[in-house]
Motif scaffolding. Sequence first.
Motif, PDB file in Angstrom:
ATOM      1  N   ILE A 168      18.123   3.084  -0.963  1.00 23.06           N
ATOM      2  CA  ILE A 168      17.896   1.707  -1.384  1.00 23.06           C
ATOM      3  C   ILE A 168      16.446   1.347  -1.082  1.00 23.06           C
ATOM      4  O   ILE A 168      15.727   2.087  -0.410  1.00 23.06           O
ATOM      5  N   SER A 169      16.025   0.194  -1.562  1.00 22.44           N
ATOM      6  CA  SER A 169      14.653  -0.246  -1.317  1.00 22.44           C
ATOM      7  C   SER A 169      14.538  -0.884   0.059  1.00 22.44           C
ATOM      8  O   SER A 169      15.529  -1.305   0.672  1.00 22.44           O
ATOM      9  N   TRP A 170      13.302  -0.988   0.527  1.00 24.30           N
ATOM     10  CA  TRP A 170      13.022  -1.666   1.801  1.00 24.30           C
ATOM     11  C   TRP A 170      13.459  -3.130   1.711  1.00 24.30           C
ATOM     12  O   TRP A 170      14.033  -3.678   2.660  1.00 24.30           O
TER      13      TRP A 170
ATOM     14  N   LEU B 284       8.370   1.194   5.672  1.00 23.48           N
ATOM     15  CA  LEU B 284       9.072   1.709   6.843  1.00 23.48           C
ATOM     16  C   LEU B 284       8.078   2.248   7.864  1.00 23.48           C
ATOM     17  O   LEU B 284       8.180   1.956   9.066  1.00 23.48           O
ATOM     18  N   CYS B 285       7.113   3.041   7.413  1.00 25.52           N
ATOM     19  CA  CYS B 285       6.153   3.646   8.337  1.00 25.52           C
ATOM     20  C   CYS B 285       5.357   2.583   9.088  1.00 25.52           C
ATOM     21  O   CYS B 285       5.083   2.732  10.285  1.00 25.52           O
ATOM     22  N   THR B 286       4.988   1.523   8.406  1.00 28.71           N
ATOM     23  CA  THR B 286       4.256   0.449   9.075  1.00 28.71           C
ATOM     24  C   THR B 286       5.112  -0.176  10.171  1.00 28.71           C
ATOM     25  O   THR B 286       4.649  -0.396  11.298  1.00 28.71           O
ATOM     26  N   PHE B 287       6.355  -0.439   9.871  1.00 29.62           N
ATOM     27  CA  PHE B 287       7.277  -1.027  10.845  1.00 29.62           C
ATOM     28  C   PHE B 287       7.535  -0.076  12.009  1.00 29.62           C
ATOM     29  O   PHE B 287       7.619  -0.486  13.171  1.00 29.62           O
TER      30      PHE B 287
ATOM     31  N   THR C 256       6.869   6.935  -1.225  1.00 24.06           N
ATOM     32  CA  THR C 256       7.085   5.714  -1.992  1.00 24.06           C
ATOM     33  C   THR C 256       6.499   4.521  -1.232  1.00 24.06           C
ATOM     34  O   THR C 256       6.246   4.594  -0.028  1.00 24.06           O
ATOM     35  N   VAL C 257       6.342   3.424  -1.935  1.00 25.08           N
ATOM     36  CA  VAL C 257       5.915   2.190  -1.278  1.00 25.08           C
ATOM     37  C   VAL C 257       6.951   1.762  -0.242  1.00 25.08           C
ATOM     38  O   VAL C 257       6.600   1.254   0.836  1.00 25.08           O
TER      39      VAL C 257
ATOM     40  N   ASN D  74      12.269   7.508  -0.062  1.00 21.90           N
ATOM     41  CA  ASN D  74      11.166   8.037   0.745  1.00 21.90           C
ATOM     42  C   ASN D  74      10.137   8.885   0.022  1.00 21.90           C
ATOM     43  O   ASN D  74       8.979   8.900   0.415  1.00 21.90           O
ATOM     44  N   GLU D  75      10.488   9.608  -1.025  1.00 17.87           N
ATOM     45  CA  GLU D  75       9.489  10.453  -1.673  1.00 17.87           C
ATOM     46  C   GLU D  75       9.517  10.258  -3.179  1.00 17.87           C
ATOM     47  O   GLU D  75      10.519   9.869  -3.761  1.00 17.87           O
TER      48      GLU D  75
END
Length: 321
Positions: free
Chosen positions: A270-272, A121-124, A115-116, A299-300
Motif C-alpha cells: 500500500i502507499s505511505w 518511510l526512510c525519512t521517518f 519508490t516515493v 518499496n521498489e
Amino acid sequence: MIWTPGREDRVDGMPTAAEWRQLSVVPEKREVFGYDLYFREGWADVLSVFGGDATGVLGGLAMLVVKPDAVAGRRLGPIMDYLADNGFVPVATTRFGYTRHSMREVWRYDWHIYTVDRLQLCTFWYLANDVLLFLARDVRPVAGLPATVRLCELKGVGDPAQREPHHLRTKLNPPNRILNFVHVGDEPADIVRELTIFLDRPERLRFLEDLRAHLAEDRTAQARAEIAAIEADCPAHDLDIDATLARLAPMTGEAAVSRLRDVVEGGDRISWDELAELVPFDKADRWDVIVTASFVVHNERPVPHALLPAVSAEAWTARMR
C-alpha cells in the motif's frame, strides 16, 4: 570518459591515477567521484591528516555504519562479536544522526530504485534515533583486497534468498529485507565520501586525527562504551510484525489491523499515505509505525540500469594476477 587528473586537479588535491586505482576498481565511480563534492572535500581532509599514506591507511580499514533499527533492535553487541570473529578490530567509533538530506546523499547512486513511498518511510525511519559509525582494522587481510571490500562481501545482500549462513546479516536475523541493520562502505573511495556526508568538517577532522593517533590499537572497549551509551538513550523494540500489529489494534481498531495483516500475509503493498490513514502516526509508537511500514509500503520500482556498476571482490583480486 575516465577521470584523468590534470594540473588543476593536483592543485585541488585530487587523487593521482595511481591513487585512484587504490580507491576504486570501478572506472565509472572514479569518473563520478572526481566531480562529487563530498568526495573532493573529504579527500582533501584525508590528505591533510595522512598525507602520502592516505590510500594505504584507507585500504586497511573497513567502515561499518549501523542503521537505526540495529540500535532499537539491540544488534550492536552481535555486530561487535561478528567483527571480532572475522578479523576486524575497531579503531575508531563515532555517534551521529542522519538527516533528511544525508540519508539521501549517502545512497545517491543506489536509491533511484526506491519508490516515493519508500523514501517517505526512510525519512521517518532514519531520523528515529542516533547511530554509530565504526572504522575497523583488518587483521586478516587478503592480498589485493581492501578491508572494507572484504567486510562488504561478508555483510551479505538485502535479499535473504541470496545470503549465506556465514553472512553478517544472516547472523543478525533481520525481520525482512528492508530493516537489515547495517551498511558497509563498498570501497576505500566510499569511506572518504561517506565520512564527509556524515560528519561536519570540524568533527571529521577530529575523528581523522583521533584515528591517526590510535590506528594500531584495539579500541573495542571504546566501541562497546559507545554502544552502551546509545542504547541507554534509545528504548529497545522487538521489530516483530505480529507483536507490533497487536499493540496497534487498540488504537487503530480491528478493521485497520485486519487490512494490514492481509497486506502482510498476501505480499501486497500500500502507499505511505494509506498507511497514515490506517495508523495514527502522532499517537502510535514510532517504531511500531516503522516496522509496519517496512512490511506493507510500496518499496521498489523497475529501473533500466544501475547508476554505478556494482563492486566485487573478484574485480579487486583479479588485478593481482
